[in-house]
Design an enzyme around this catalytic site. Sequence first.
Site, PDB file in Angstrom:
ATOM      1  N   GLU A  38     -13.219  27.885   3.317  1.00  0.00           N
ATOM      2  CA  GLU A  38     -12.260  28.040   2.218  1.00  0.00           C
ATOM      3  C   GLU A  38     -10.880  27.727   2.778  1.00  0.00           C
ATOM      4  OE1 GLU A  38     -12.233  31.843   0.122  1.00  0.00           O
ATOM      5  OE2 GLU A  38     -10.165  31.507  -0.518  1.00  0.00           O
ATOM      6  N   HIS A  81     -18.194  32.634   3.633  1.00  0.00           N
ATOM      7  CA  HIS A  81     -17.251  31.569   4.001  1.00  0.00           C
ATOM      8  C   HIS A  81     -16.233  32.052   5.029  1.00  0.00           C
ATOM      9  CE1 HIS A  81     -15.799  33.161  -0.048  1.00  0.00           C
ATOM     10  NE2 HIS A  81     -14.872  33.580   0.777  1.00  0.00           N
ATOM     11  N   HIS A 130     -13.708  28.080  17.401  1.00  0.00           N
ATOM     12  CA  HIS A 130     -14.079  26.869  16.656  1.00  0.00           C
ATOM     13  C   HIS A 130     -15.031  27.201  15.514  1.00  0.00           C
ATOM     14  CE1 HIS A 130     -17.302  27.145  19.882  1.00  0.00           C
ATOM     15  NE2 HIS A 130     -18.035  27.131  18.781  1.00  0.00           N
ATOM     16  N   GLU A 164     -17.036  22.353  17.031  1.00  0.00           N
ATOM     17  CA  GLU A 164     -18.045  21.970  18.022  1.00  0.00           C
ATOM     18  C   GLU A 164     -19.163  21.248  17.271  1.00  0.00           C
ATOM     19  OE1 GLU A 164     -19.636  25.189  20.402  1.00  0.00           O
ATOM     20  OE2 GLU A 164     -21.001  23.849  21.476  1.00  0.00           O
TER      21      GLU A 164
HETATM   22  N1  LIG Z   1     -13.623  29.403  28.147  1.00  0.00           N
HETATM   23  C1  LIG Z   1     -14.422  29.005  27.024  1.00  0.00           C
HETATM   24  C2  LIG Z   1     -15.734  29.748  27.050  1.00  0.00           C
HETATM   25  C3  LIG Z   1     -16.688  29.324  25.981  1.00  0.00           C
HETATM   26  C4  LIG Z   1     -17.353  27.994  26.301  1.00  0.00           C
HETATM   27  O1  LIG Z   1     -17.078  27.374  27.350  1.00  0.00           O
HETATM   28  N2  LIG Z   1     -18.194  27.549  25.406  1.00  0.00           N
HETATM   29  C5  LIG Z   1     -18.934  26.327  25.605  1.00  0.00           C
HETATM   30  C6  LIG Z   1     -19.830  26.061  24.419  1.00  0.00           C
HETATM   31  S1  LIG Z   1     -20.991  27.356  24.173  1.00  0.00           S
HETATM   32  C7  LIG Z   1     -17.977  25.164  25.761  1.00  0.00           C
HETATM   33  O2  LIG Z   1     -17.007  25.083  25.033  1.00  0.00           O
HETATM   34  N3  LIG Z   1     -18.231  24.259  26.757  1.00  0.00           N
HETATM   35  C8  LIG Z   1     -17.357  23.171  26.967  1.00  0.00           C
HETATM   36  C9  LIG Z   1     -18.082  21.962  27.526  1.00  0.00           C
HETATM   37  O3  LIG Z   1     -19.294  22.015  27.749  1.00  0.00           O
HETATM   38  O4  LIG Z   1     -17.388  20.958  27.686  1.00  0.00           O
HETATM   39  C10 LIG Z   1     -13.688  29.356  25.714  1.00  0.00           C
HETATM   40  O5  LIG Z   1     -13.019  30.386  25.651  1.00  0.00           O
HETATM   41  O6  LIG Z   1     -13.791  28.550  24.776  1.00  0.00           O
END
Ligand SMILES: N[C@@H](CCC(=O)N[C@@H](CS)C(=O)NCC(=O)O)C(=O)O
Length: 290
Positions: free
Chosen positions: A78, A27, A96, A144
């Site tokens: 938790e 968890h 997230h 997410e």
């Molecule tokens: N700068 C981002 C890098 C990580 C990232 O961008 N992850 C993707 C998911 S793997 C995301 O959040 N994309 C945003 C989108 O597609 O709107 C962070 O630190 O959260």
Amino acid sequence: MATGSEASKAAETVVDWHKQDSKRMLHAVYRVGDLDRTIKYYTECFGMKLLRKRDVPDEKYTNAFLGFGPENTNFAVELTYNYGVDKYDIGTGFGHFAIANDDVYKLAENIKSKGGKITREPGPVKGGSTVIAFAQDPDGYMFELIQRADTPEPLCQVMLRVGDLERSIKFYEKALGMKLLRKKDVPDYKYTIAMLGYADEDKTTVLELTYNYGVTEYSKGNAYAQVAIGTNDVYKSAEAVDLATKELGGKILRQPGPLPGINTKIASFVDPDGWKVVLVDNTDFLKELQ
Ligand SMILES: N[C@@H](CCC(=O)N[C@@H](CS)C(=O)NCC(=O)O)C(=O)O
């Protein structure tokens, strides 16, 4: 001091132990300002189940465990409510949690219709093709939403930002016997991610570590606490962690042993970025669930 051959023998022993052990992500622990508000949000908007609740008046806190399946097979969140504390700082390092669903468009609609907040509408991830969305819970924690066919573990990621991805990958491999399941560099958006865990990422919960180009430090805040990982032997697992911390950084916080009162054997440590992990004895954990 350990000689070269003693050190390599210790490293071999650790690798053997990781192979024998049955480690599992149990968890994620974090603090919320209003337990009932979060339970309502997670059950109504995300479709999680309330699995158990425990009030510890002597220590002035209440825990609630929620997830998509029983805790003996599935990952859970938790939640910790500290009496009288209604606000926390999430910091910049925590990323997230993620929820996999076969229809993210429908899930996002459901979240909105129940009064939840979608901060990023469903659509292909920037720099890729997987359909994602982002929801924000009442305390500001991000979730997410990831489009994925039916899975035994919808609560599928804990994302944390790290300052040196190679160091973190080595640390989680050596300290916890995790496997590097996938690594993806997204130069257009200046980040690299690594998925680490104990089974395929579409079947189990994984740790997603994110490195943003050039960013080596993040604030931790005081909201997110730690992940718990089950092991068959906290003593042997703590030895592996100890070796990894000597090479790569991080620190044992609590030496392995039974917790006063409940007797569950645990050990805890921080990784090289300061993210906390608690190792929990698998058998003791199952007893706690009864
Ligand atoms: N700068 C981002 C890098 C990580 C990232 O961008 N992850 C993707 C998911 S793997 C995301 O959040 N994309 C945003 C989108 O597609 O709107 C962070 O630190 O959260």
